[in-house]
Design a protein around this motif. Sequence first.
Motif, PDB file in Angstrom:
ATOM      1  N   GLU A 121       0.829  -1.204   0.000  1.00  0.00           N
ATOM      2  CA  GLU A 121       0.000   0.000   0.000  1.00  0.00           C
ATOM      3  C   GLU A 121       0.863   1.254   0.000  1.00  0.00           C
ATOM      4  N   GLY A 122       0.169   2.413  -0.045  1.00  0.00           N
ATOM      5  CA  GLY A 122       0.859   3.690   0.032  1.00  0.00           C
ATOM      6  C   GLY A 122       1.771   3.965  -1.154  1.00  0.00           C
ATOM      7  N   ALA A 123       1.421   3.464  -2.337  1.00  0.00           N
ATOM      8  CA  ALA A 123       2.318   3.586  -3.493  1.00  0.00           C
ATOM      9  C   ALA A 123       2.357   5.011  -4.045  1.00  0.00           C
ATOM     10  N   GLN A 124       3.527   5.374  -4.576  1.00  0.00           N
ATOM     11  CA  GLN A 124       3.754   6.653  -5.240  1.00  0.00           C
ATOM     12  C   GLN A 124       4.649   6.395  -6.448  1.00  0.00           C
ATOM     13  N   LEU A 125       4.406   7.086  -7.556  1.00  0.00           N
ATOM     14  CA  LEU A 125       5.241   6.983  -8.747  1.00  0.00           C
ATOM     15  C   LEU A 125       5.969   8.301  -8.985  1.00  0.00           C
ATOM     16  N   VAL A 126       7.261   8.214  -9.318  1.00  0.00           N
ATOM     17  CA  VAL A 126       8.071   9.402  -9.591  1.00  0.00           C
ATOM     18  C   VAL A 126       8.926   9.126 -10.823  1.00  0.00           C
ATOM     19  N   LEU A 134      10.280   5.355 -10.723  1.00  0.00           N
ATOM     20  CA  LEU A 134      10.489   4.859  -9.367  1.00  0.00           C
ATOM     21  C   LEU A 134       9.148   4.680  -8.686  1.00  0.00           C
ATOM     22  N   LEU A 135       8.914   3.492  -8.135  1.00  0.00           N
ATOM     23  CA  LEU A 135       7.725   3.234  -7.331  1.00  0.00           C
ATOM     24  C   LEU A 135       8.155   3.170  -5.874  1.00  0.00           C
ATOM     25  N   ASN A 136       7.544   3.982  -5.047  1.00  0.00           N
ATOM     26  CA  ASN A 136       7.813   4.051  -3.616  1.00  0.00           C
ATOM     27  C   ASN A 136       6.569   3.538  -2.900  1.00  0.00           C
ATOM     28  N   ALA A 137       6.717   2.525  -2.045  1.00  0.00           N
ATOM     29  CA  ALA A 137       5.532   1.938  -1.410  1.00  0.00           C
ATOM     30  C   ALA A 137       5.914   1.295  -0.079  1.00  0.00           C
ATOM     31  N   THR A 138       4.923   0.698   0.560  1.00  0.00           N
ATOM     32  CA  THR A 138       5.101   0.048   1.857  1.00  0.00           C
ATOM     33  C   THR A 138       4.810  -1.442   1.727  1.00  0.00           C
ATOM     34  N   CYS A 139       5.737  -2.263   2.255  1.00  0.00           N
ATOM     35  CA  CYS A 139       5.539  -3.713   2.276  1.00  0.00           C
ATOM     36  C   CYS A 139       5.625  -4.208   3.718  1.00  0.00           C
ATOM     37  N   PHE A 140       5.454  -5.525   3.899  1.00  0.00           N
ATOM     38  CA  PHE A 140       5.558  -6.149   5.216  1.00  0.00           C
ATOM     39  C   PHE A 140       6.456  -7.374   5.103  1.00  0.00           C
ATOM     40  N   GLY A 147       4.454  -5.655  14.281  1.00  0.00           N
ATOM     41  CA  GLY A 147       4.909  -4.382  14.826  1.00  0.00           C
ATOM     42  C   GLY A 147       6.363  -4.109  14.515  1.00  0.00           C
ATOM     43  N   SER A 148       7.004  -5.032  13.744  1.00  0.00           N
ATOM     44  CA  SER A 148       8.410  -4.823  13.388  1.00  0.00           C
ATOM     45  C   SER A 148       8.677  -5.095  11.911  1.00  0.00           C
ATOM     46  N   ARG A 149       7.621  -5.374  11.121  1.00  0.00           N
ATOM     47  CA  ARG A 149       7.822  -5.876   9.761  1.00  0.00           C
ATOM     48  C   ARG A 149       7.480  -4.878   8.655  1.00  0.00           C
ATOM     49  N   GLN A 150       6.903  -3.740   9.007  1.00  0.00           N
ATOM     50  CA  GLN A 150       6.529  -2.767   7.985  1.00  0.00           C
ATOM     51  C   GLN A 150       7.770  -2.005   7.508  1.00  0.00           C
ATOM     52  N   ARG A 151       7.918  -1.885   6.144  1.00  0.00           N
ATOM     53  CA  ARG A 151       9.096  -1.234   5.585  1.00  0.00           C
ATOM     54  C   ARG A 151       8.759  -0.430   4.326  1.00  0.00           C
ATOM     55  N   VAL A 152       9.446   0.693   4.166  1.00  0.00           N
ATOM     56  CA  VAL A 152       9.461   1.419   2.907  1.00  0.00           C
ATOM     57  C   VAL A 152      10.344   0.640   1.929  1.00  0.00           C
ATOM     58  N   PHE A 153       9.902   0.529   0.662  1.00  0.00           N
ATOM     59  CA  PHE A 153      10.764  -0.057  -0.355  1.00  0.00           C
ATOM     60  C   PHE A 153      10.586   0.690  -1.670  1.00  0.00           C
ATOM     61  N   PHE A 154      11.591   0.556  -2.533  1.00  0.00           N
ATOM     62  CA  PHE A 154      11.561   1.148  -3.865  1.00  0.00           C
ATOM     63  C   PHE A 154      11.589   0.042  -4.913  1.00  0.00           C
ATOM     64  N   GLU A 178       9.807  -0.104  13.067  1.00  0.00           N
ATOM     65  CA  GLU A 178       9.411  -0.257  11.674  1.00  0.00           C
ATOM     66  C   GLU A 178       9.172   1.120  11.065  1.00  0.00           C
ATOM     67  N   ASN A 179       9.002   1.153   9.731  1.00  0.00           N
ATOM     68  CA  ASN A 179       8.696   2.401   9.051  1.00  0.00           C
ATOM     69  C   ASN A 179       7.781   2.115   7.869  1.00  0.00           C
ATOM     70  N   GLY A 180       7.153   3.174   7.354  1.00  0.00           N
ATOM     71  CA  GLY A 180       6.235   2.977   6.238  1.00  0.00           C
ATOM     72  C   GLY A 180       5.655   4.294   5.761  1.00  0.00           C
ATOM     73  N   HIS A 181       4.657   4.207   4.882  1.00  0.00           N
ATOM     74  CA  HIS A 181       3.923   5.318   4.268  1.00  0.00           C
ATOM     75  C   HIS A 181       4.782   6.573   4.117  1.00  0.00           C
ATOM     76  N   SER A 182       5.274   6.754   2.905  1.00  0.00           N
ATOM     77  CA  SER A 182       6.292   7.763   2.669  1.00  0.00           C
ATOM     78  C   SER A 182       6.037   8.516   1.370  1.00  0.00           C
ATOM     79  N   THR A 183       6.747   9.621   1.220  1.00  0.00           N
ATOM     80  CA  THR A 183       6.699  10.431   0.008  1.00  0.00           C
ATOM     81  C   THR A 183       8.119  10.729  -0.440  1.00  0.00           C
ATOM     82  N   VAL A 184       8.360  10.568  -1.747  1.00  0.00           N
ATOM     83  CA  VAL A 184       9.671  10.832  -2.330  1.00  0.00           C
ATOM     84  C   VAL A 184       9.669  12.173  -3.039  1.00  0.00           C
ATOM     85  N   MET A 185      10.760  12.923  -2.884  1.00  0.00           N
ATOM     86  CA  MET A 185      11.000  14.146  -3.648  1.00  0.00           C
ATOM     87  C   MET A 185      12.391  14.046  -4.250  1.00  0.00           C
TER      88      MET A 185
END
Length: 224
Positions: A121-126, A134-140, A147-154, A178-185
């Motif tokens: 989820e939380g996908a963004q295209l740049v 580049l696709l920026n999104a959240t995986c598990f 509570g420790s498996r959520q990650r930002v990936f490209f 963990e980390n997730g839901h992000s925006t790329v600039m």
Amino acid sequence: MGDCRVRFIQTEFMKSGGRCEHAVSNDGFHWVVLNPAILSLPDTDEDGIYDPHPAIVGGKRYIVYSGMPKITRVPQPDVYLARSQSDSWFGPWKRLGKILDHLDVPHHNAREHPDYEWGIEGAQLVELPDGRVLLNATCFLPDGPRGSRQRVFFAIADRVEGPYVSVGPVLDPGEPGENGHSTVMIDGRQLTLFYQSRREATNHRWRFRLAKCDLDRHILSRVA
């Protein structure tokens, strides 16, 4: 309408249905809701839709979003794409189908995982400086306690429709968390990531953080 502000807003999250609402404003304070850009498709792999994110790639306008089949255990969304059939954010929007599936992300928990946590989820295209996408999104991740498996990936593709090749979870929390839901600039050859993070040291409370990296050294070098 050259100075018009645009928003695309989800109406549902953890259930069937949902719309990608389209709102516009001339001043950023007063908004008018127009006809929905995208509607869910009952009893399909887009039975529920959410997390719409607009993008301009190759001069064309897109919306990338999460779509999921009817929930049986827990939502299992994949990433979908729609393209404006006009030269504007007003559509109409043509569905281009799924562009990233669970099976395309080797570091994501599989649907049949005994402790499956969530989908993509939380996908963004740049659009990248070299024309790739580049696709920026959240995986598990498939391993570790909840509570420790959520990650930002490209992931990177030559075309906006894919196929996308993951460059892996890009952000290690550095400590339990963990980390997730992000925006790329992207500015020149530098990538800035604005993301959500929670760590054991801060009592696992969600906070906003920033990370920066050199595109050539840390991202593009992983996918020749």
